[in-house]
Every structure is written in structure tokens, then in C-alpha cells.
Scaffold this active site. Sequence first.
Site, PDB file in Angstrom:
ATOM      1  N   ASP A   1      -2.368   6.293  -3.345  1.00 29.79           N
ATOM      2  CA  ASP A   1      -1.152   5.688  -2.967  1.00 29.79           C
ATOM      3  C   ASP A   1      -0.442   4.367  -3.701  1.00 29.79           C
ATOM      4  OD1 ASP A   1      -3.221   4.029  -2.597  1.00 29.79           O
ATOM      5  OD2 ASP A   1      -2.376   3.104  -0.734  1.00 29.79           O
TER       6      ASP A   1
ATOM      7  N   LYS B   1     -11.626   0.017  -0.928  1.00 30.75           N
ATOM      8  CA  LYS B   1     -11.505   1.320  -1.276  1.00 30.75           C
ATOM      9  C   LYS B   1     -10.975   1.634  -2.707  1.00 30.75           C
ATOM     10  CE  LYS B   1      -7.396   1.869   1.865  1.00 30.75           C
ATOM     11  NZ  LYS B   1      -7.561   1.134   2.995  1.00 30.75           N
TER      12      LYS B   1
ATOM     13  N   ASP C   1      -0.824   1.464  -3.976  1.00 34.93           N
ATOM     14  CA  ASP C   1      -1.765   0.299  -4.876  1.00 34.93           C
ATOM     15  C   ASP C   1      -2.946   0.992  -5.197  1.00 34.93           C
ATOM     16  OD1 ASP C   1      -2.594   0.598  -2.409  1.00 34.93           O
ATOM     17  OD2 ASP C   1      -3.489  -1.334  -2.351  1.00 34.93           O
TER      18      ASP C   1
ATOM     19  N   ARG D   1      -1.652   4.867  17.468  1.00 37.65           N
ATOM     20  CA  ARG D   1      -2.426   6.135  16.815  1.00 37.65           C
ATOM     21  C   ARG D   1      -3.647   6.850  17.869  1.00 37.65           C
ATOM     22  NH1 ARG D   1      -0.865   5.248  11.880  1.00 37.65           N
ATOM     23  NH2 ARG D   1      -1.050   3.359  10.860  1.00 37.65           N
TER      24      ARG D   1
ATOM     25  N   SER E   1       0.822  -1.182   0.019  1.00 31.87           N
ATOM     26  CA  SER E   1       0.061  -0.121   0.030  1.00 31.87           C
ATOM     27  C   SER E   1       0.755   1.376  -0.049  1.00 31.87           C
ATOM     28  CB  SER E   1      -0.875  -0.075   1.404  1.00 31.87           C
ATOM     29  OG  SER E   1      -1.914   1.081   1.007  1.00 31.87           O
ATOM     30  N   HIS E   2       0.652   2.189   1.152  1.00 33.99           N
ATOM     31  CA  HIS E   2       1.334   3.231   0.986  1.00 33.99           C
ATOM     32  C   HIS E   2       2.678   3.286   1.707  1.00 33.99           C
ATOM     33  CE1 HIS E   2      -0.765   2.320   4.647  1.00 33.99           C
ATOM     34  NE2 HIS E   2      -0.239   3.250   5.266  1.00 33.99           N
TER      35      HIS E   2
ATOM     36  N   GLU F   1     -12.935   5.521   5.461  1.00 37.17           N
ATOM     37  CA  GLU F   1     -12.045   5.521   6.636  1.00 37.17           C
ATOM     38  C   GLU F   1     -11.383   6.829   6.803  1.00 37.17           C
ATOM     39  OE1 GLU F   1     -10.382   1.802   8.184  1.00 37.17           O
ATOM     40  OE2 GLU F   1     -10.148   1.453   5.988  1.00 37.17           O
ATOM     41  N   GLU F   2     -11.035   7.370   8.086  1.00 38.55           N
ATOM     42  CA  GLU F   2     -10.199   8.449   7.980  1.00 38.55           C
ATOM     43  C   GLU F   2      -8.928   8.358   7.411  1.00 38.55           C
ATOM     44  OE1 GLU F   2      -7.149   8.427  10.091  1.00 38.55           O
ATOM     45  OE2 GLU F   2      -7.645   6.142  10.328  1.00 38.55           O
ATOM     46  N   SER F   3      -8.454   7.246   6.941  1.00 37.53           N
ATOM     47  CA  SER F   3      -7.105   7.025   6.786  1.00 37.53           C
ATOM     48  C   SER F   3      -7.399   7.164   5.039  1.00 37.53           C
ATOM     49  CB  SER F   3      -6.612   5.556   7.142  1.00 37.53           C
ATOM     50  OG  SER F   3      -7.499   4.483   6.648  1.00 37.53           O
TER      51      SER F   3
ATOM     52  N   ASP G   1      -5.662   2.426  -3.820  1.00 31.21           N
ATOM     53  CA  ASP G   1      -6.904   2.510  -3.093  1.00 31.21           C
ATOM     54  C   ASP G   1      -7.196   3.668  -2.059  1.00 31.21           C
ATOM     55  OD1 ASP G   1      -5.110   1.725  -1.232  1.00 31.21           O
ATOM     56  OD2 ASP G   1      -6.123  -0.234  -0.594  1.00 31.21           O
ATOM     57  N   ARG G   2      -6.210   4.587  -1.810  1.00 35.18           N
ATOM     58  CA  ARG G   2      -6.362   5.802  -1.163  1.00 35.18           C
ATOM     59  C   ARG G   2      -6.356   7.211  -2.104  1.00 35.18           C
ATOM     60  NH1 ARG G   2      -3.240   5.532   4.439  1.00 35.18           N
ATOM     61  NH2 ARG G   2      -3.795   3.425   4.970  1.00 35.18           N
TER      62      ARG G   2
ATOM     63  N   THR H   1     -11.284  -0.935  12.203  1.00 35.71           N
ATOM     64  CA  THR H   1     -10.390  -0.474  11.289  1.00 35.71           C
ATOM     65  C   THR H   1     -10.075  -1.449  10.291  1.00 35.71           C
ATOM     66  OG1 THR H   1      -9.524   1.111  12.869  1.00 35.71           O
ATOM     67  CG2 THR H   1      -8.232   0.752  10.991  1.00 35.71           C
TER      68      THR H   1
HETATM   69  C1  G1P Z   1      -4.181   1.653   8.271  1.00 35.18           C
HETATM   70  C2  G1P Z   1      -5.340   2.600   8.209  1.00 35.18           C
HETATM   71  C3  G1P Z   1      -6.615   1.875   8.038  1.00 35.18           C
HETATM   72  C4  G1P Z   1      -6.752   1.318   6.481  1.00 35.18           C
HETATM   73  C5  G1P Z   1      -5.242   0.199   6.827  1.00 35.18           C
HETATM   74  C6  G1P Z   1      -5.157  -0.201   5.181  1.00 35.18           C
HETATM   75  O1  G1P Z   1      -4.270   0.467   9.089  1.00 35.18           O
HETATM   76  O2  G1P Z   1      -5.396   3.179   9.563  1.00 35.18           O
HETATM   77  O3  G1P Z   1      -7.540   2.620   8.268  1.00 35.18           O
HETATM   78  O4  G1P Z   1      -7.452   0.374   6.479  1.00 35.18           O
HETATM   79  O5  G1P Z   1      -4.189   0.990   6.927  1.00 35.18           O
HETATM   80  O6  G1P Z   1      -4.863   0.857   4.282  1.00 35.18           O
HETATM   81  P1  G1P Z   1      -3.561   0.650  10.752  1.00 35.18           P
HETATM   82  O7  G1P Z   1      -1.959   0.775  10.310  1.00 35.18           O
HETATM   83  O8  G1P Z   1      -4.069   1.726  11.410  1.00 35.18           O
HETATM   84  O9  G1P Z   1      -3.889  -0.744  11.185  1.00 35.18           O
HETATM   85 ZN    ZN Z   2      -3.469   1.500  -0.564  1.00 33.50          ZN
END
Ligand code: G1P
Ligand code: ZN
Length: 545
Positions: A279, A378, A281, A498, A113-114, A365-367, A283-284, A346
Site C-alpha cells: 500500500d 506490519k 506506506d 465494517r 496509508s492506503h 490483521e485481516e486488513s 506496511d500492507r 484492531t
Molecule cells: C484499518 C484496518 C486495521 C488497520 C488500520 C491501519 O482500520 O481495519 O486493521 O490496523 O486500518 O492500517 P479501521 O479503518 O478498520 O479502523
Molecule cells: Zn499502510
Amino acid sequence: MNIISIVTTPYSDQKPGTSGLRKKVTVFQQPHYLENFVQSIFNVVPELKNHLLILGGDGRFYNARALQTILKIAAANGIKRVMVGEQGLLSTPAVSCLIRKYHAAGGIILSASHNPGGVNGDFGIKFNSANGGPAPTSLTNKIYDISKNIKTYQIAETGDISLDTQQSSYLGDMRVDVINSVNDYANLMQQLFDFSTIKTLFTSRAFSMCFDAMHAVTGPYAKEIFENRLSANIDAVINGVPLEDFGGTHPDPNLAHTSELIARLNTGINAAEFGAASDGDGDRNMILGRNFFVNPSDSLAIMTANAHLLPGYSQGLRGAARSLPTSRAVDKVSEEIGIDCYETPTGWKYFGNLLDDKRITLCGEESFGSGSDHIREKDGIWAVLFWLNLIAIKQQSVEEITRSHWKRYGRHYYTRHDYEAINSDTAETLVQNLRNQTSSLIGNQYGNYKVLLCDDFSYTDPVDNSLTEKLGIRVIFEDESRIIFRLSGTGTEGSTLRIYIEKYVRDPALHERATQTVLAELITIANTIADIENHFGRSHPDAIT
Ligand code: G1P
Ligand code: ZN
């Protein structure tokens, strides 16, 4: 084609987290590490045999090598057909789209992901089920259990398959189709949004956008959709070529990592009016106006309030859902328009049942994550199109749309403070201390705030009744303010704490204030309740969102 059985030794650390198995590249490079995990997936999901599997990744380092290994293990395990993206590239939402469209038995996504990529960065692997969504915890637990005892894996003894161009070939009896990574996904977007209205926005006046693909997977998607299909300005996409190390940058769409994008929006006479980033992949999403940032929790609420204006959602919404730490802005909208609003743990996997059971249409999600029932992940580009379509219909800027939303529903000031790479035992102790105090905190007065409710959030899935516990400490105050504490489930180094802080302000006259100032007292309360200074020896977070 020769199939061989390789004797292996299990690893004890292959437990998937919030989103798949994520580790340093060097961990995945250990002998048989990837092979063990992939074989465990095939052992646990026998439906893959004789069926279709979708395969692709975000292009990060180790993707190319892992794709070849997975193809050979798939062939040896009797998979009938694999569709893999050209150059091995598929965004996470595109994999979800393809699984659903072609009725695949599942998909494998290679991404962290990110998280940063490259030789010293992170790598990850995630299995998505036949509904197109991330495997539920029950399934990932089974994969983990198998991985702890695995003794052999099957692999085809054969050369590599070229993924450079679209073509079909066979690995033994398994057909491999190298497909266009973008088309099916772009066609789906065209069904959901009014492309002709958006196109008019770009062609009829000097409206311009800037999308930062962050050298990650969305580059080809963004160029096809924004530049080719929607006739956006020719420089609409920046950092649009996927690179194995994301150009040495951090493919995380937030204000800290997108300085080039921010400059394109805020400077010069030709500054873009609309900005966005996705990001690693895809999805964000981050949504920006000129000198204006849209908080992702607000974005979800704004989408929920306006979805009926867009072609794909003109029938209205079934319901909405947000993860626990996402602000309650979407709750206010749901209440007003008379739809159910769910609070989930989450991680996107918890939305899957609600979507499949047709209880919700939108979730987020807030993220920096939002999505809908069009797929089971997402979806970054989807969110950008949603905003573009809204701007085109309302003929208002991002800032105007957001401010008028606050005026109508009130504003949720919101921030997240992260303490990163902390000692895991210290982090666990802190959370355990909080857990021990939950009932005694109720009724406590801290300055202007009185605790109404405090618990360790647990979730009973309303569809399958499965119970998930210990999901985060919630402190809710009498004025609707909230503080949530939880440990990240995606990190690869130590632990990350967090802290999510939120305050609801109804009066529009008070909507112009700075977020950290409005939340200052609650931030101090959070630090006091969790005794941050004593545990970490500091009370300033590594990252503030
Ligand atoms: C984080 C984000 C969460 C998201 C996940 C995958 O997870 O907070 O909302 O679904 O990345 O992208 P966390 O590191 O908080 O477990
Ligand atoms: Zn991602």
C-alpha cells in the site's frame, strides 16, 4: 539560526484514530494545523530533546512541504539529530527498523496509508515511539489533549534543507542526515530470510513474480530487494516510481485496485507464478498465486505453521496474535503447535506490548497486515519475502501451499462487508442498538445458527493491564462461526461500518466452494441482527473483501 515563537489557535479535531491523525490534505493546509500537532508531539515526548528522530513519508502530496516544517520545528525544540530518507521517502516498516537500529527516541511518519493521495486526497501524520511502534493510545490521548489548548509553537527561521541527495548538514545545532531510504531495511530482511535459496528459485527455473508498488513508497525497496539482491525477473516490479498522487489510483492492495497485477498473473504464456502488492506506506501486503487469492487471515495462519522453516524463525515461535476481526485460522495452528494466541483490538499498536514483552513472534490483521518481532509495524515486503522463501523451500505454488494448509487445519471461509461514508449519527445509532441487544441475542436461533456468545469486545492488555472498551460487537455461534460489527477508525468522511463474517469448515471435501455462497446465510443473519436495511435504506455493501 533564529527561533521564533508563533501564537496559534487550537483545533478541536486533532484526535488520532486507529493509525495516527488522518485528514483531507485541505484540512492539513489550514493555517498552523500541522504545526500545532507537531508541537503537541514535542510537548508530550520530552525525550526527543537532545536525541535522534527518524523522519520520512510515503511521498504523497504535502509530504515535501510538511517535512520542511517538521524539520524547522524539531530544530527549534532542541532535537539533536534527525535522520530523514532521501527524497523524504521512508516506508512505515523502514521507519520502525531505523528507530530500533539507531536507538532513536521516536519517529514521525507522513502517510495516510492506503487512502488516496493528491491535492484532493488524504494526508496523515503518525508518531512512533522508541520501540519503533505506533504511539500507544495513552500517548496519543495526551497529544490530543495538548493540541486542544495549544497557544504557541516554536519554529526555526531558516531556509529549506535539500532532501534530494544523501548528505549531512545542520539546522542551527540540529544535525540533519539525509540517508539511503532502503539499505538498512533491506539488510534486516537479508538476516531474516534465506536470500540464496530465493535467488536460486529465480535463477534456476523460469519462476517469475510481479510486485505492484502502486506508485507508492515500496517501489525503491522492491527494486533493490527483488530485482537487485534476489535477481528476480527484470519486470518483477510494476508501478515502481513513487508519485505524489499515486498516479491517480488508490494505493490499497486488494483485488479491486490491482487489475494490472492480476492480468500479469493470469494471462499469457509468461504469466507470473507469484504476485503481491503493497500500500501507500508499505506496511500492507496482498499475496496472489495464479488465479488464486490468499486471504490475509489465512496468510497469517500459514506463516505461523511454517515459520520454523525460515532462518529468522528457526528457533520456533513464542506466540501469535491477531486482531479481533481477523479469522481464527491462526488460533487453530497455535493450538496445534502449542503456542499462545492473543486476540487484540484492531490496530497494530495493540501488538506492541506483546512483542516487547516477548509473548509473541508473529501477528496479523485481516486488513492485509502481517508482521513479526523484527520491527514494531506490519510489514508488506517482509510478508512477500516470507512467501517467496516458503515457495523456494517447499517448491510448491501459492495455491498448493494454501490448499494443503486447509487440508491439515480446516478452512475458515471469510469475508468483510463495508458500508462506507455513511452518516455518523446513523452509524452510531446502529452500533448502540447492537450494544443494547448483546445479552438478549445469546441463545437465539437464526436458521442453522445458534448464538453462543455475544458481547461488545473489551481488551485488558496482559502486559500493562490497561483496559480498552467498546471495540466491536462479537456474535459467536455454536459451530464456531462469527460475525463482528465495528466502525472504522481511519476514514476521513462520515463513518464506515465494517461487518466481518467467518465460518469454519473442517472437511476438505467442502473446501472448494465460493466464499460468498458459503457465507450467504450468515450474511443475511448479520443484516437482520443489525437491521441494516432500516438504518441505511439498502442492504448491499460498498465494498466486499
Ligand atoms: C484499518 C484496518 C486495521 C488497520 C488500520 C491501519 O482500520 O481495519 O486493521 O490496523 O486500518 O492500517 P479501521 O479503518 O478498520 O479502523
Ligand atoms: Zn499502510
